[in-house]
Motif scaffolding. Sequence first.
Motif, mmCIF file in Angstrom:
data_model
loop_
_atom_site.group_PDB
_atom_site.id
_atom_site.type_symbol
_atom_site.label_atom_id
_atom_site.label_comp_id
_atom_site.label_asym_id
_atom_site.label_seq_id
_atom_site.Cartn_x
_atom_site.Cartn_y
_atom_site.Cartn_z
ATOM 1 N N LEU A 46 3.469 -11.324 -5.653
ATOM 2 C CA LEU A 46 3.346 -10.670 -6.953
ATOM 3 C C LEU A 46 1.887 -10.490 -7.357
ATOM 4 O O LEU A 46 1.026 -11.295 -7.007
ATOM 5 C CB LEU A 46 4.067 -11.504 -8.021
ATOM 6 C CG LEU A 46 5.540 -11.802 -7.746
ATOM 7 C CD1 LEU A 46 6.075 -12.770 -8.781
ATOM 8 C CD2 LEU A 46 6.348 -10.523 -7.723
ATOM 9 N N THR A 70 0.170 -8.456 -13.483
ATOM 10 C CA THR A 70 1.308 -7.664 -13.966
ATOM 11 C C THR A 70 2.668 -8.250 -13.597
ATOM 12 O O THR A 70 3.682 -7.843 -14.155
ATOM 13 C CB THR A 70 1.256 -6.243 -13.374
ATOM 14 O OG1 THR A 70 1.437 -6.326 -11.958
ATOM 15 C CG2 THR A 70 -0.054 -5.551 -13.709
ATOM 16 N N GLU A 93 4.227 -7.561 -11.087
ATOM 17 C CA GLU A 93 4.913 -6.600 -10.229
ATOM 18 C C GLU A 93 4.593 -6.953 -8.782
ATOM 19 O O GLU A 93 3.747 -7.802 -8.521
ATOM 20 C CB GLU A 93 4.454 -5.180 -10.560
ATOM 21 C CG GLU A 93 4.892 -4.746 -11.950
ATOM 22 C CD GLU A 93 4.517 -3.309 -12.258
ATOM 23 O OE1 GLU A 93 4.103 -2.579 -11.345
ATOM 24 O OE2 GLU A 93 4.659 -2.926 -13.425
ATOM 25 N N LYS A 94 5.266 -6.285 -7.845
ATOM 26 C CA LYS A 94 4.973 -6.542 -6.440
ATOM 27 C C LYS A 94 3.491 -6.292 -6.179
ATOM 28 O O LYS A 94 2.907 -5.343 -6.685
ATOM 29 C CB LYS A 94 5.808 -5.643 -5.534
ATOM 30 C CG LYS A 94 7.260 -6.043 -5.466
ATOM 31 C CD LYS A 94 8.025 -5.143 -4.538
ATOM 32 C CE LYS A 94 9.508 -5.439 -4.615
ATOM 33 N NZ LYS A 94 10.312 -4.458 -3.897
ATOM 34 N N GLU A 139 15.109 -8.938 -7.527
ATOM 35 C CA GLU A 139 14.588 -8.427 -8.801
ATOM 36 C C GLU A 139 15.669 -7.638 -9.536
ATOM 37 O O GLU A 139 15.862 -7.797 -10.747
ATOM 38 C CB GLU A 139 13.371 -7.513 -8.581
ATOM 39 C CG GLU A 139 12.291 -8.082 -7.684
ATOM 40 C CD GLU A 139 12.434 -7.687 -6.218
ATOM 41 O OE1 GLU A 139 11.398 -7.569 -5.562
ATOM 42 O OE2 GLU A 139 13.560 -7.509 -5.738
ATOM 43 N N ASP A 195 13.941 -1.343 -12.253
ATOM 44 C CA ASP A 195 13.049 -0.311 -12.813
ATOM 45 C C ASP A 195 13.560 0.149 -14.178
ATOM 46 O O ASP A 195 12.783 0.294 -15.124
ATOM 47 C CB ASP A 195 12.967 0.898 -11.872
ATOM 48 C CG ASP A 195 12.381 0.558 -10.521
ATOM 49 O OD1 ASP A 195 11.469 -0.290 -10.453
ATOM 50 O OD2 ASP A 195 12.839 1.143 -9.523
ATOM 51 N N ARG A 239 12.913 -2.550 -16.796
ATOM 52 C CA ARG A 239 11.509 -2.627 -17.204
ATOM 53 C C ARG A 239 11.095 -1.426 -18.075
ATOM 54 O O ARG A 239 10.299 -1.564 -18.985
ATOM 55 C CB ARG A 239 10.602 -2.707 -15.989
ATOM 56 C CG ARG A 239 10.701 -4.057 -15.290
ATOM 57 C CD ARG A 239 9.765 -4.149 -14.146
ATOM 58 N NE ARG A 239 9.582 -2.782 -13.633
ATOM 59 C CZ ARG A 239 8.877 -2.472 -12.589
ATOM 60 N NH1 ARG A 239 8.271 -3.374 -11.918
ATOM 61 N NH2 ARG A 239 8.760 -1.248 -12.173
#
Length: 162
Positions: free
Chosen positions: A31, A35, A37-38, A73, A155, A158
Amino acid sequence: RFGYYYRAPVLMVAATHPMTHEIQAIQVIYLNPKTAEKASLETNKRIIGCMKFGAHVVLQKGTSHLYIAEGPETALSILEATPTNTSVIASLSVINFTHLSRFNHLPKNITFCADNDGPNAPPSKIVEKAAHALTEKNYQVQIVQPKETKTDFNDVHRMQGI
């Protein structure tokens, strides 16, 4: 590729065998520390171990309904949106959708929470095949996916919330 260090948080999940419940593999997702995120790495996730025979990650065990997502996720986003008496699992690979019939004590209602890879993408065909196999065994099966191509329900969560 092994041999380099990346100092950042990771999401790590253990995949278990559907019948013995023994750990078969670990998935590590690197991560971005700012952020979450990946991470922007050439390889931002890896599976260590064997994913044969439908290994999966159980996030919640219930009796009324089963929701299955490809990645952890997405499964976590589905978990947040479903009642507590439902099962939520991550397959870690779309091919593991086809092994769902190996699970013990499946609820009669099953929802595949598929990534939207596009209508002609190979993963879409795999999901359809898995759903058809379970329908033939008298399960009530549905396939849901986000409207936008190249998205999953994480997605959507988020961008829009639940």
